[in-house]
Design a protein around this motif. Sequence first.
Motif, PDB file in Angstrom:
ATOM      1  N   LEU A   1       0.831  -0.998   0.041  1.00  0.00           N
ATOM      2  CA  LEU A   1      -0.661   0.339   0.043  1.00  0.00           C
ATOM      3  C   LEU A   1       0.425   1.080  -0.055  1.00  0.00           C
ATOM      4  O   LEU A   1       0.634   2.072   0.311  1.00  0.00           O
TER       5      LEU A   1
ATOM      6  N   GLN B   1      -6.316   2.479  -5.185  1.00  0.00           N
ATOM      7  CA  GLN B   1      -6.464   1.020  -4.424  1.00  0.00           C
ATOM      8  C   GLN B   1      -7.671   0.384  -4.857  1.00  0.00           C
ATOM      9  O   GLN B   1      -8.154   0.211  -4.384  1.00  0.00           O
TER      10      GLN B   1
ATOM     11  N   ASP C   1     -10.573  -5.929   0.699  1.00  0.00           N
ATOM     12  CA  ASP C   1      -9.688  -5.739   0.943  1.00  0.00           C
ATOM     13  C   ASP C   1      -9.094  -6.837   0.606  1.00  0.00           C
ATOM     14  O   ASP C   1      -8.476  -7.782   0.952  1.00  0.00           O
TER      15      ASP C   1
ATOM     16  N   GLN D   1      -6.227  -8.354   3.069  1.00  0.00           N
ATOM     17  CA  GLN D   1      -6.751  -9.259   3.717  1.00  0.00           C
ATOM     18  C   GLN D   1      -6.779 -10.282   3.773  1.00  0.00           C
ATOM     19  O   GLN D   1      -7.354 -11.116   5.161  1.00  0.00           O
TER      20      GLN D   1
END
Length: 261
Positions: free
Chosen positions: A72, A109, A237, A240
């Motif tokens: 990220l 993102q 996400d 995750q």
Amino acid sequence: MLNTCIQIAREAGQLILELSEKPRHIEKKAAFDLVTDADKASNDLICRRLMEAFPTSKILAEESTSPQPSPLNGEGVLWIVDPIDGTTNYARGMPHAAVSIGAYDLASQELLVGCVFNPFINECFWAAKGEGAYLNGERIHVSTINQLSDAVVATGFFNTGDLTFETSNLPEAYRFIQSCLGLRRAGAASLDLCWVAMGRLDMYWEKGLKAWDLAAGALIVQEAGGKLSNYQDEKLDIFQGTVLASNGHLHKTSIDILNNQ
């Protein structure tokens, strides 16, 4: 970007197909995680070709030995690569494995393009943000099944060594078996996602995944009109590792079952 992504995925797929006909060198990189010489060869080919085409981009690849970028951080494009998704299938000669390549915009993102290619049956799935999802050039869409009793669903199982029944997804699997038409476990997350996108499956859930398992397939589901989230029905996400992918109609019911409500 999409055309290059597809081309490289096809090249890597042809490579692993050719190598599958030769003796395999198989290692364990963890107690329950295999890697083959074909994984490494495919990884090297993909990373080399991506850097030739996009020299300023970053790469997050499962089998890379070089330092991995922090997912990220920064701006620009992060290519997320699984050189063989379904390595255990591949190592045992099961023709259900795929090359998965996705591009992720670090600033927004958001996933930009993705391709998943199973060379054993010549099925190439791809998508670009806002442009739909395709299988071998034909537009695909999720199913219209709206009752779980009519749905075929899928999951995957994982083992970390300290796994218990409660921390696995077996309790959820039992609840789904009681409610759905059929449960499948094929062993390649990227293809499970693509099968949701084209309607072979109506829903898929799993935890313990990596970004390279999810990136390309998640975009393909999204562009095929499906819905993606974590188990709390929050925005997916990919870093995750928990995913619920459905045709949309079954999402609320699936969330309730996953949370035992």
